[in-house]
Design a protein around this motif. Structure first.
Motif, mmCIF file in Angstrom:
data_model
loop_
_atom_site.group_PDB
_atom_site.id
_atom_site.type_symbol
_atom_site.label_atom_id
_atom_site.label_comp_id
_atom_site.label_asym_id
_atom_site.label_seq_id
_atom_site.Cartn_x
_atom_site.Cartn_y
_atom_site.Cartn_z
ATOM 1 N N LEU A 67 0.674 -1.089 0.135
ATOM 2 C CA LEU A 67 0.033 -0.195 -0.067
ATOM 3 C C LEU A 67 0.865 1.214 0.024
ATOM 4 C CD1 LEU A 67 -2.590 1.541 0.387
ATOM 5 C CD2 LEU A 67 -2.444 1.149 2.731
ATOM 6 N N HIS A 68 1.992 1.025 0.819
ATOM 7 C CA HIS A 68 2.854 2.466 0.934
ATOM 8 C C HIS A 68 3.431 2.756 -0.550
ATOM 9 C CE1 HIS A 68 5.652 5.322 2.601
ATOM 10 N NE2 HIS A 68 6.794 4.598 1.889
ATOM 11 N N ASN A 69 3.955 1.672 -1.002
ATOM 12 C CA ASN A 69 4.496 1.715 -2.463
ATOM 13 C C ASN A 69 3.604 2.286 -3.485
ATOM 14 O OD1 ASN A 69 7.063 0.700 -1.542
ATOM 15 N ND2 ASN A 69 6.631 -1.413 -2.119
ATOM 16 N N VAL A 70 2.428 1.541 -3.653
ATOM 17 C CA VAL A 70 1.285 2.016 -4.335
ATOM 18 C C VAL A 70 0.829 3.784 -4.201
ATOM 19 C CG1 VAL A 70 -1.204 1.883 -4.985
ATOM 20 C CG2 VAL A 70 0.239 -0.108 -4.804
ATOM 21 N N LEU A 74 1.368 6.426 -6.718
ATOM 22 C CA LEU A 74 0.292 7.463 -7.272
ATOM 23 C C LEU A 74 0.822 8.821 -7.216
ATOM 24 C CD1 LEU A 74 -2.551 7.946 -7.626
ATOM 25 C CD2 LEU A 74 -3.099 8.082 -5.330
ATOM 26 N N VAL A 75 1.430 9.291 -5.945
ATOM 27 C CA VAL A 75 2.089 10.720 -6.057
ATOM 28 C C VAL A 75 2.936 11.115 -7.117
ATOM 29 C CG1 VAL A 75 3.478 11.891 -4.546
ATOM 30 C CG2 VAL A 75 1.668 10.836 -3.414
ATOM 31 N N HIS A 76 3.874 9.925 -7.515
ATOM 32 C CA HIS A 76 4.679 10.364 -8.541
ATOM 33 C C HIS A 76 3.957 10.449 -9.927
ATOM 34 C CE1 HIS A 76 8.181 9.995 -10.841
ATOM 35 N NE2 HIS A 76 7.759 8.851 -11.579
ATOM 36 N N THR A 77 3.128 9.554 -10.156
ATOM 37 C CA THR A 77 2.204 9.649 -11.310
ATOM 38 C C THR A 77 1.591 10.847 -11.528
ATOM 39 O OG1 THR A 77 2.061 7.208 -11.383
ATOM 40 C CG2 THR A 77 0.412 8.508 -12.820
ATOM 41 N N GLN A 78 0.723 11.451 -10.323
ATOM 42 C CA GLN A 78 0.282 12.545 -10.421
ATOM 43 C C GLN A 78 1.169 13.782 -10.654
ATOM 44 O OE1 GLN A 78 -1.740 12.543 -6.447
ATOM 45 N NE2 GLN A 78 -3.655 11.889 -7.488
ATOM 46 N N GLY A 79 2.204 13.594 -10.056
ATOM 47 C CA GLY A 79 3.399 14.798 -10.361
ATOM 48 C C GLY A 79 3.602 14.709 -11.739
ATOM 49 N N LEU A 80 3.940 13.552 -12.435
ATOM 50 C CA LEU A 80 4.088 13.581 -13.919
ATOM 51 C C LEU A 80 3.000 13.951 -14.763
ATOM 52 C CD1 LEU A 80 5.812 9.858 -14.162
ATOM 53 C CD2 LEU A 80 6.771 12.165 -14.406
#
Length: 97
Positions: A67-70, A74-80
């Motif tokens: 869950l932590h990794n997901v 998610l935060v990384h993908t939203q930033g992209l």
């Protein structure tokens, strides 16, 4: 007088073997035998539950890490996605000029 004095020598060995902590002595009553069987059954249940708890605890730990990794992904993908959106807006702005 010691009650063991009445037993022949070969019976001493049998008593030691039978009283190893698992088996009941030969003079145990039916009630004691039933209680012993119930205790052994309950100990088996407890052992199975302990194993299940350990397995589930490990599973929960692994799922928590996942869950932590997901969430990080998610935060990384939203930033992209935000960066791409700003890039598109900048290109549209440059075309308008």
């Amino acid at each position: 007088m010691d009650p063991e004095d009445d037993l022949p020598d070969e019976d001493y060995e049998n008593i030691d073997v039978e009283l190893d902590g698992e088996a009941l002595p030969p003079f145990a009553s039916e009630e004691n035998k039933a209680l012993d069987a119930e205790v052994k059954d309950k100990n088996r249940v407890v052992s199975k539950l302990d194993t299940s708890i350990a397995e589930n605890s490990e599973r929960v730990k692994i799922m928590t890490e996942h869950l932590h990794n997901v969430q990080q992904e998610l935060v990384h993908t939203q930033g992209l996605q935000d960066a791409k959106k700003r890039e598109v807006e900048t290109e549209e702005h440059m075309k308008a000029l």
